[in-house]
Design a protein around this motif. Structure first.
Motif, PDB file in Angstrom:
ATOM      1  N   GLY A  46       8.725  12.647 -14.646  1.00  0.00           N
ATOM      2  CA  GLY A  46       8.848  11.417 -13.840  1.00  0.00           C
ATOM      3  C   GLY A  46       8.347  11.614 -12.417  1.00  0.00           C
ATOM      4  N   VAL A  47       8.683  12.724 -11.808  1.00  0.00           N
ATOM      5  CA  VAL A  47       8.234  13.005 -10.438  1.00  0.00           C
ATOM      6  C   VAL A  47       6.718  13.151 -10.424  1.00  0.00           C
ATOM      7  CG1 VAL A  47       8.265  14.759  -8.623  1.00  0.00           C
ATOM      8  CG2 VAL A  47      10.390  14.016  -9.676  1.00  0.00           C
ATOM      9  N   THR A  48       6.169  13.850 -11.368  1.00  0.00           N
ATOM     10  CA  THR A  48       4.720  14.036 -11.430  1.00  0.00           C
ATOM     11  C   THR A  48       4.024  12.702 -11.653  1.00  0.00           C
ATOM     12  OG1 THR A  48       5.050  16.232 -12.367  1.00  0.00           O
ATOM     13  CG2 THR A  48       2.868  15.271 -12.611  1.00  0.00           C
ATOM     14  N   ALA A  49       4.524  11.894 -12.544  1.00  0.00           N
ATOM     15  CA  ALA A  49       3.928  10.577 -12.824  1.00  0.00           C
ATOM     16  C   ALA A  49       4.073   9.673 -11.609  1.00  0.00           C
ATOM     17  CB  ALA A  49       4.584   9.950 -14.047  1.00  0.00           C
ATOM     18  N   GLY A  50       5.218   9.697 -10.961  1.00  0.00           N
ATOM     19  CA  GLY A  50       5.430   8.872  -9.752  1.00  0.00           C
ATOM     20  C   GLY A  50       4.485   9.280  -8.637  1.00  0.00           C
ATOM     21  N   GLY A  51       4.285  10.555  -8.464  1.00  0.00           N
ATOM     22  CA  GLY A  51       3.348  11.051  -7.449  1.00  0.00           C
ATOM     23  C   GLY A  51       1.931  10.617  -7.758  1.00  0.00           C
ATOM     24  N   ALA A  52       1.580  10.654  -9.019  1.00  0.00           N
ATOM     25  CA  ALA A  52       0.228  10.236  -9.410  1.00  0.00           C
ATOM     26  C   ALA A  52       0.041   8.753  -9.158  1.00  0.00           C
ATOM     27  CB  ALA A  52      -0.010  10.569 -10.883  1.00  0.00           C
ATOM     28  N   VAL A  53       1.037   7.941  -9.473  1.00  0.00           N
ATOM     29  CA  VAL A  53       0.956   6.487  -9.238  1.00  0.00           C
ATOM     30  C   VAL A  53       0.895   6.215  -7.744  1.00  0.00           C
ATOM     31  CG1 VAL A  53       2.221   4.314  -9.431  1.00  0.00           C
ATOM     32  CG2 VAL A  53       2.055   5.827 -11.402  1.00  0.00           C
ATOM     33  N   ALA A  54       1.690   6.895  -6.961  1.00  0.00           N
ATOM     34  CA  ALA A  54       1.674   6.698  -5.505  1.00  0.00           C
ATOM     35  C   ALA A  54       0.328   7.101  -4.931  1.00  0.00           C
ATOM     36  CB  ALA A  54       2.800   7.497  -4.859  1.00  0.00           C
ATOM     37  N   THR A  55      -0.214   8.201  -5.376  1.00  0.00           N
ATOM     38  CA  THR A  55      -1.520   8.652  -4.910  1.00  0.00           C
ATOM     39  C   THR A  55      -2.590   7.660  -5.320  1.00  0.00           C
ATOM     40  OG1 THR A  55      -0.836  10.948  -5.107  1.00  0.00           O
ATOM     41  CG2 THR A  55      -3.203  10.530  -4.974  1.00  0.00           C
ATOM     42  N   TYR A  56      -2.496   7.135  -6.526  1.00  0.00           N
ATOM     43  CA  TYR A  56      -3.474   6.169  -7.029  1.00  0.00           C
ATOM     44  C   TYR A  56      -3.449   4.896  -6.181  1.00  0.00           C
ATOM     45  CZ  TYR A  56      -5.936   3.014 -10.121  1.00  0.00           C
ATOM     46  OH  TYR A  56      -6.809   2.108 -10.631  1.00  0.00           O
ATOM     47  N   SER A  57      -2.284   4.442  -5.750  1.00  0.00           N
ATOM     48  CA  SER A  57      -2.198   3.203  -4.975  1.00  0.00           C
ATOM     49  C   SER A  57      -2.683   3.410  -3.540  1.00  0.00           C
ATOM     50  CB  SER A  57      -0.768   2.661  -4.980  1.00  0.00           C
ATOM     51  OG  SER A  57       0.078   3.567  -4.298  1.00  0.00           O
ATOM     52  N   LEU A  58      -2.682   4.637  -3.022  1.00  0.00           N
ATOM     53  CA  LEU A  58      -3.152   4.885  -1.672  1.00  0.00           C
ATOM     54  C   LEU A  58      -4.663   5.090  -1.611  1.00  0.00           C
ATOM     55  CD1 LEU A  58      -0.415   7.346  -0.362  1.00  0.00           C
ATOM     56  CD2 LEU A  58      -0.658   4.902   0.124  1.00  0.00           C
ATOM     57  N   VAL A  59      -5.276   5.410  -2.711  1.00  0.00           N
ATOM     58  CA  VAL A  59      -6.711   5.655  -2.736  1.00  0.00           C
ATOM     59  C   VAL A  59      -7.425   4.316  -2.809  1.00  0.00           C
ATOM     60  CG1 VAL A  59      -8.592   6.686  -4.056  1.00  0.00           C
ATOM     61  CG2 VAL A  59      -6.417   7.892  -3.818  1.00  0.00           C
ATOM     62  N   ASP A  60      -8.434   4.149  -1.941  1.00  0.00           N
ATOM     63  CA  ASP A  60      -9.224   2.917  -1.903  1.00  0.00           C
ATOM     64  C   ASP A  60     -10.437   3.110  -2.804  1.00  0.00           C
ATOM     65  OD1 ASP A  60     -10.400   0.548  -1.275  1.00  0.00           O
ATOM     66  OD2 ASP A  60     -10.889   1.068   0.802  1.00  0.00           O
ATOM     67  N   PHE A  61     -10.461   2.394  -3.939  1.00  0.00           N
ATOM     68  CA  PHE A  61     -11.553   2.551  -4.884  1.00  0.00           C
ATOM     69  C   PHE A  61     -12.637   1.513  -4.673  1.00  0.00           C
ATOM     70  CE2 PHE A  61      -8.192   4.789  -7.181  1.00  0.00           C
ATOM     71  CZ  PHE A  61      -8.850   5.978  -7.433  1.00  0.00           C
ATOM     72  N   GLY A  62     -12.502   0.631  -3.675  1.00  0.00           N
ATOM     73  CA  GLY A  62     -13.517  -0.386  -3.405  1.00  0.00           C
ATOM     74  C   GLY A  62     -14.701   0.231  -2.678  1.00  0.00           C
ATOM     75  N   PRO A  63     -15.676  -0.627  -2.309  1.00  0.00           N
ATOM     76  CA  PRO A  63     -16.843  -0.122  -1.587  1.00  0.00           C
ATOM     77  C   PRO A  63     -16.438   0.430  -0.213  1.00  0.00           C
ATOM     78  CG  PRO A  63     -16.980  -2.528  -1.888  1.00  0.00           C
ATOM     79  CD  PRO A  63     -15.752  -2.051  -2.582  1.00  0.00           C
ATOM     80  N   LYS A  64     -17.125   1.455   0.223  1.00  0.00           N
ATOM     81  CA  LYS A  64     -16.854   2.084   1.522  1.00  0.00           C
ATOM     82  C   LYS A  64     -17.606   1.394   2.661  1.00  0.00           C
ATOM     83  CE  LYS A  64     -14.572   5.676  -0.109  1.00  0.00           C
ATOM     84  NZ  LYS A  64     -13.185   5.404  -0.334  1.00  0.00           N
ATOM     85  N   TYR A  65     -18.706   0.693   2.323  1.00  0.00           N
ATOM     86  CA  TYR A  65     -19.525   0.040   3.339  1.00  0.00           C
ATOM     87  C   TYR A  65     -19.979  -1.327   2.854  1.00  0.00           C
ATOM     88  CZ  TYR A  65     -19.853   4.609   5.531  1.00  0.00           C
ATOM     89  OH  TYR A  65     -19.555   5.791   6.139  1.00  0.00           O
ATOM     90  N   ALA A  66     -20.159  -2.223   3.818  1.00  0.00           N
ATOM     91  CA  ALA A  66     -20.807  -3.510   3.553  1.00  0.00           C
ATOM     92  C   ALA A  66     -22.234  -3.394   4.062  1.00  0.00           C
ATOM     93  CB  ALA A  66     -20.079  -4.638   4.277  1.00  0.00           C
ATOM     94  N   GLU A  67     -23.183  -3.928   3.312  1.00  0.00           N
ATOM     95  CA  GLU A  67     -24.588  -3.857   3.696  1.00  0.00           C
ATOM     96  C   GLU A  67     -24.890  -4.954   4.713  1.00  0.00           C
ATOM     97  OE1 GLU A  67     -28.996  -4.556   1.690  1.00  0.00           O
ATOM     98  OE2 GLU A  67     -27.199  -4.765   0.458  1.00  0.00           O
TER      99      GLU A  67
END
Length: 181
Positions: free
Chosen positions: A15-36
């Motif tokens: 549970g702790v490992t899964a919770g950490g992975a979910v928390a890390t996943y929600s903090l990572v920005d997977f959208g574009p890094k730049y607008a053209e």
């Protein structure tokens, strides 16, 4: 140790490992890094700066008239005209010629003195100043058209963003210096 305790510890660790992975996943920005950046149009402000420009100019003045009624010219002209008229004719004709010469000479002398007084001028140098306005242009910002994913948008920025604008958590980062290419 008891099996149930081992199972509890295992499930807790999972549970702790899964919770950490979910928390890390929600903090990572997977959208574009730049607008053209499609267009960065500078906003230009015209600045007017007045200044005074002075230069020395030569000014002609009419000299003050010393003999306002032109008596000297009239008298000298009458004498000269009378002498010339006296040289003409004889008898009573000589007197008429003398008087006519004096009258004509007096008038001519008066006009000669008038013309001399009118053309009697002197020059001075005076400083004349005028105000001129210098204009210059200053870039005060940029109207920027950009593409972020499939969306095209517009924004006003205080600096030229270069070819791209950084994006953080799906939002443009509009402050800061120019971005590296």
């Amino acid at each position: 140790m008891d099996k149930s305790m081992m199972l509890g510890i295992g499930l807790g660790a999972l549970g702790v490992t899964a919770g950490g992975a979910v928390a890390t996943y929600s903090l990572v920005d997977f959208g574009p890094k730049y607008a053209e950046v499609l267009v960065a149009q500078p906003l230009v402000e015209t600045i007017s700066t007045p200044r005074e420009v002075c230069k020395d100019v030569v000014v002609s003045h009419r000299s003050p008239v010393k003999d306002q009624h032109r008596i000297a010219g009239t008298v000298i002209g009458a004498l000269a005209g009378g002498l010339l008229g006296n040289q003409v004719g004889g008898g009573s004709g000589k007197k008429v010629a003398t008087v006519a010469g004096a009258v004509a000479g007096g008038y001519a002398g008066n006009k000669v003195q008038e013309n001399m007084q009118a053309s009697d001028t002197y020059n001075t140098t005076e400083t004349r100043c005028t105000t001129v306005t210098d204009t210059s242009e200053k870039v005060v910002g940029y109207d920027v058209e950009y593409r972020l994913g499939d969306q095209v948008g517009r924004v006003r920025m205080d600096h030229n963003p270069g070819p791209r604008i950084p994006v953080k958590n799906g939002q443009l980062v509009l402050t800061g210096e120019q971005n590296p290419a």
